[in-house]
Design a protein around this motif. Structure first.
Motif, PDB file in Angstrom:
ATOM      1  N   ALA A  37      46.947  42.316  50.888  1.00 22.69           N
ATOM      2  CA  ALA A  37      47.599  41.792  52.515  1.00 22.69           C
ATOM      3  C   ALA A  37      47.678  40.638  52.598  1.00 22.69           C
ATOM      4  O   ALA A  37      48.520  40.160  53.318  1.00 22.69           O
ATOM      5  N   LYS A  38      46.857  39.770  52.036  1.00 19.23           N
ATOM      6  CA  LYS A  38      47.097  38.300  52.183  1.00 19.23           C
ATOM      7  C   LYS A  38      48.490  37.763  51.520  1.00 19.23           C
ATOM      8  O   LYS A  38      48.915  36.874  51.947  1.00 19.23           O
ATOM      9  N   LEU A  39      48.680  38.184  50.424  1.00 22.87           N
ATOM     10  CA  LEU A  39      49.920  37.875  49.575  1.00 22.87           C
ATOM     11  C   LEU A  39      51.181  38.426  50.468  1.00 22.87           C
ATOM     12  O   LEU A  39      52.086  37.806  50.539  1.00 22.87           O
ATOM     13  N   GLU A  40      51.075  39.687  51.126  1.00 19.68           N
ATOM     14  CA  GLU A  40      51.948  40.057  51.929  1.00 19.68           C
ATOM     15  C   GLU A  40      52.283  39.115  53.201  1.00 19.68           C
ATOM     16  O   GLU A  40      53.430  38.860  53.318  1.00 19.68           O
ATOM     17  N   GLN A  41      51.287  38.820  53.769  1.00 17.64           N
ATOM     18  CA  GLN A  41      51.402  37.659  54.728  1.00 17.64           C
ATOM     19  C   GLN A  41      51.873  36.394  54.523  1.00 17.64           C
ATOM     20  O   GLN A  41      52.997  35.681  54.909  1.00 17.64           O
ATOM     21  N   THR A  42      51.745  36.004  53.149  1.00 20.93           N
ATOM     22  CA  THR A  42      52.183  34.686  52.673  1.00 20.93           C
ATOM     23  C   THR A  42      53.595  34.788  52.353  1.00 20.93           C
ATOM     24  O   THR A  42      54.563  33.944  52.617  1.00 20.93           O
ATOM     25  N   CYS A  43      54.295  35.953  51.944  1.00 20.40           N
ATOM     26  CA  CYS A  43      55.317  36.198  51.534  1.00 20.40           C
ATOM     27  C   CYS A  43      56.436  36.472  52.726  1.00 20.40           C
ATOM     28  O   CYS A  43      57.526  36.156  52.857  1.00 20.40           O
ATOM     29  N   GLN A  44      55.617  37.105  54.001  1.00 18.62           N
ATOM     30  CA  GLN A  44      56.456  37.110  55.321  1.00 18.62           C
ATOM     31  C   GLN A  44      56.709  35.793  55.822  1.00 18.62           C
ATOM     32  O   GLN A  44      57.580  35.523  56.421  1.00 18.62           O
ATOM     33  N   ALA A  96      38.764  47.773  47.567  1.00 22.11           N
ATOM     34  CA  ALA A  96      38.966  47.367  48.732  1.00 22.11           C
ATOM     35  C   ALA A  96      39.141  45.730  48.923  1.00 22.11           C
ATOM     36  O   ALA A  96      39.965  45.472  49.656  1.00 22.11           O
ATOM     37  N   GLU A  97      38.608  45.231  48.100  1.00 19.79           N
ATOM     38  CA  GLU A  97      38.934  43.732  48.010  1.00 19.79           C
ATOM     39  C   GLU A  97      40.365  43.228  47.382  1.00 19.79           C
ATOM     40  O   GLU A  97      41.076  42.413  47.795  1.00 19.79           O
ATOM     41  N   ALA A  98      40.565  44.050  46.447  1.00 24.05           N
ATOM     42  CA  ALA A  98      41.960  44.233  45.989  1.00 24.05           C
ATOM     43  C   ALA A  98      43.089  44.244  46.974  1.00 24.05           C
ATOM     44  O   ALA A  98      44.135  43.623  47.165  1.00 24.05           O
ATOM     45  N   ALA A  99      42.685  45.265  47.983  1.00 25.56           N
ATOM     46  CA  ALA A  99      43.685  45.648  49.171  1.00 25.56           C
ATOM     47  C   ALA A  99      43.725  44.392  49.960  1.00 25.56           C
ATOM     48  O   ALA A  99      44.701  44.070  50.566  1.00 25.56           O
ATOM     49  N   THR A 100      42.586  43.815  50.318  1.00 29.80           N
ATOM     50  CA  THR A 100      42.389  42.526  51.145  1.00 29.80           C
ATOM     51  C   THR A 100      43.386  41.399  50.643  1.00 29.80           C
ATOM     52  O   THR A 100      44.104  40.734  51.262  1.00 29.80           O
ATOM     53  N   LEU A 101      43.433  41.127  49.044  1.00 33.98           N
ATOM     54  CA  LEU A 101      44.002  40.141  48.507  1.00 33.98           C
ATOM     55  C   LEU A 101      45.538  40.556  48.578  1.00 33.98           C
ATOM     56  O   LEU A 101      46.559  39.403  49.018  1.00 33.98           O
ATOM     57  N   VAL A 128      51.733  41.358  41.884  1.00 33.21           N
ATOM     58  CA  VAL A 128      50.324  41.238  41.521  1.00 33.21           C
ATOM     59  C   VAL A 128      50.158  42.267  40.615  1.00 33.21           C
ATOM     60  O   VAL A 128      50.251  43.462  40.846  1.00 33.21           O
ATOM     61  N   PHE A 129      49.128  42.162  39.504  1.00 36.04           N
ATOM     62  CA  PHE A 129      48.777  43.064  38.733  1.00 36.04           C
ATOM     63  C   PHE A 129      47.247  42.966  39.106  1.00 36.04           C
ATOM     64  O   PHE A 129      46.573  41.986  38.860  1.00 36.04           O
ATOM     65  N   PHE A 130      46.656  44.163  39.171  1.00 33.93           N
ATOM     66  CA  PHE A 130      45.112  44.317  39.124  1.00 33.93           C
ATOM     67  C   PHE A 130      44.833  45.180  37.935  1.00 33.93           C
ATOM     68  O   PHE A 130      45.060  46.418  37.861  1.00 33.93           O
ATOM     69  N   VAL A 131      44.102  44.440  36.929  1.00 35.91           N
ATOM     70  CA  VAL A 131      43.510  45.003  35.791  1.00 35.91           C
ATOM     71  C   VAL A 131      42.126  45.385  35.951  1.00 35.91           C
ATOM     72  O   VAL A 131      41.312  44.455  35.937  1.00 35.91           O
ATOM     73  N   ALA A 171      45.087  32.815  45.536  1.00 40.24           N
ATOM     74  CA  ALA A 171      44.059  32.999  44.417  1.00 40.24           C
ATOM     75  C   ALA A 171      42.731  32.584  44.681  1.00 40.24           C
ATOM     76  O   ALA A 171      41.731  32.877  44.443  1.00 40.24           O
ATOM     77  N   ALA A 172      42.946  31.132  45.349  1.00 48.84           N
ATOM     78  CA  ALA A 172      41.674  30.389  45.585  1.00 48.84           C
ATOM     79  C   ALA A 172      40.846  31.089  46.523  1.00 48.84           C
ATOM     80  O   ALA A 172      39.465  30.914  46.419  1.00 48.84           O
ATOM     81  N   GLU A 173      40.886  32.115  47.150  1.00 45.62           N
ATOM     82  CA  GLU A 173      40.268  32.830  48.302  1.00 45.62           C
ATOM     83  C   GLU A 173      39.654  33.700  47.472  1.00 45.62           C
ATOM     84  O   GLU A 173      38.604  34.455  47.938  1.00 45.62           O
ATOM     85  N   PHE A 174      40.025  34.266  46.242  1.00 41.62           N
ATOM     86  CA  PHE A 174      39.449  35.407  45.459  1.00 41.62           C
ATOM     87  C   PHE A 174      39.178  34.768  44.117  1.00 41.62           C
ATOM     88  O   PHE A 174      39.469  35.464  43.090  1.00 41.62           O
ATOM     89  N   ASN A 175      38.126  33.887  43.967  1.00 42.64           N
ATOM     90  CA  ASN A 175      37.520  33.490  42.864  1.00 42.64           C
ATOM     91  C   ASN A 175      38.577  33.005  41.689  1.00 42.64           C
ATOM     92  O   ASN A 175      38.551  33.156  40.520  1.00 42.64           O
ATOM     93  N   GLY A 176      39.681  32.258  42.163  1.00 45.65           N
ATOM     94  CA  GLY A 176      40.540  32.015  41.378  1.00 45.65           C
ATOM     95  C   GLY A 176      41.264  30.766  41.488  1.00 45.65           C
ATOM     96  O   GLY A 176      41.071  29.924  42.291  1.00 45.65           O
ATOM     97  N   GLY A 177      42.510  30.638  41.171  1.00 45.68           N
ATOM     98  CA  GLY A 177      43.715  29.403  41.265  1.00 45.68           C
ATOM     99  C   GLY A 177      44.683  29.407  40.444  1.00 45.68           C
ATOM    100  O   GLY A 177      44.643  30.312  39.643  1.00 45.68           O
TER     101      GLY A 177
END
Length: 317
Positions: free
Chosen positions: A305-312, A298-303, A254-257, A278-284
């Protein structure tokens, strides 16, 4: 009646057609948008066909957009290409059109439009536009050299030069048909993939310091200060999106710009489906390629964490 035939009938009916696509366009958004406009005008030069939206300067070699007065919309057909949900449509005036058509290859999370043709099995919306032209038996649409180049660019862009799993036998067949037309493929590839020296230096900085988490995730934060230091614009960071794709052990990245009022998010994957995150964070987007928007680190960190969970979960299964 086949949805493609219905779309062709609507194109035949209208004298004014305005074609939209998603914000922050990529080659497929522009290729499908302007490729469709070319196909309409090739057979109907008297029709008023316009393409609208903000441009990414790095893609101006593909197309330029038109300036369209507001009053043209009230009697117009609007076609939106390559845009899964309404908030991502560039230029909100699409809502003023007499009729609206959606043509898209993303999962159908927002079924908008008077007519909607969505094919998630297609490699790209540009591939779909080629099929639309093939379907036409009324001579409403015609592919010319310029249109073929645009559709080819869109397919190349969204398949990662035919490397992504979305590439099918049909995709190769369509590409084979497109290269029969006259355009300079070498020049096109060079323009699609060449980078400015500043981007190359920023790539080096990112690769020098990246870390892979236990779940196989790489996170890269591009702050405003870092972009200023390397003299890279936020739009230019799109050239970095595939940077970690060849690295062993990486499942998703993930890139945060950072921009002035928000943080743009680009997520890619080599297996885990990341579009739900992505859909949980205004995207898709696609299961392996999505975008989102967050408004704080802080919201980036939450995203993340969810990406980490998905990959785990993907690893555990």
């Amino acid at each position: 009646m086949d949805i493609k035939v219905q779309i062709i009938n609507k194109i035949k009916q209208y004298e004014t057609i305005i074609i939209h696509r998603h914000v922050r366009p990529d080659p497929d958004a522009l290729g499908s948008q302007v490729g469709l406009a070319q196909a309409i005008l090739a057979q109907n030069p008297a029709k008023k066909v316009f393409c609208v939206g903000e441009m990414d300067p790095s893609l101006r070699f593909l197309a330029e957009m038109d300036l369209v007065p507001d009053d043209l919309y009230q009697d117009a057909l609007v076609i939106v290409c390559d845009t899964a949900n309404r908030p991502r449509i560039d230029d909100e005036r699409y809502q003023s059109a007499r009729e609206l058509i959606k043509i898209d290859h993303h999962p159908d999370v927002d079924c908008y439009g008077d007519l909607s043709w969505v094919d998630p099995q297609a490699s790209s919306t540009s591939e779909m536009i080629f099929k639309l032209i093939q379907t036409d038996v009324q001579n409403i649409l015609m592919l010319n050299d310029r249109g073929a180049e645009l559709l080819y660019a869109g397919i190349v862009g969204d398949t990662g030069r035919f490397l992504y799993p979305s590439t099918t036998e049909e995709t190769f067949n369509i590409a084979g048909e497109l290269v029969r037309y006259t355009f300079d493929r070498t020049a096109l590839y060079n323009q699609l993939y060449e980078v400015e020296p500043a981007i190359a230096r920023l790539k080096g900085h990112i690769l020098d310091g990246f870390l892979i988490s236990e779940a196989g995730v790489v996170t890269s934060k591009l702050t405003k200060e870092m972009l200023r230091q390397y003299d890279v614009s936020t739009d230019q960071t799109s050239m970095l999106v595939s940077l970690f794709g060849d690295i062993k052990g990486v499942l998703a990245w993930v890139f945060f710009v950072e921009e002035e009022q928000l943080i743009r998010v680009r997520i890619r994957s080599k297996g885990p489906a990341i579009n739900a995150v992505a859909a949980e964070f205004n995207g898709g987007g696609h299961p392996l390629a999505s975008g989102a928007t967050v408004y704080s680190w802080a919201e980036a960190a939450t995203l993340t964490a969810k990406l980490e969970q998905t990959c785990q979960v993907y690893q555990d299964n």
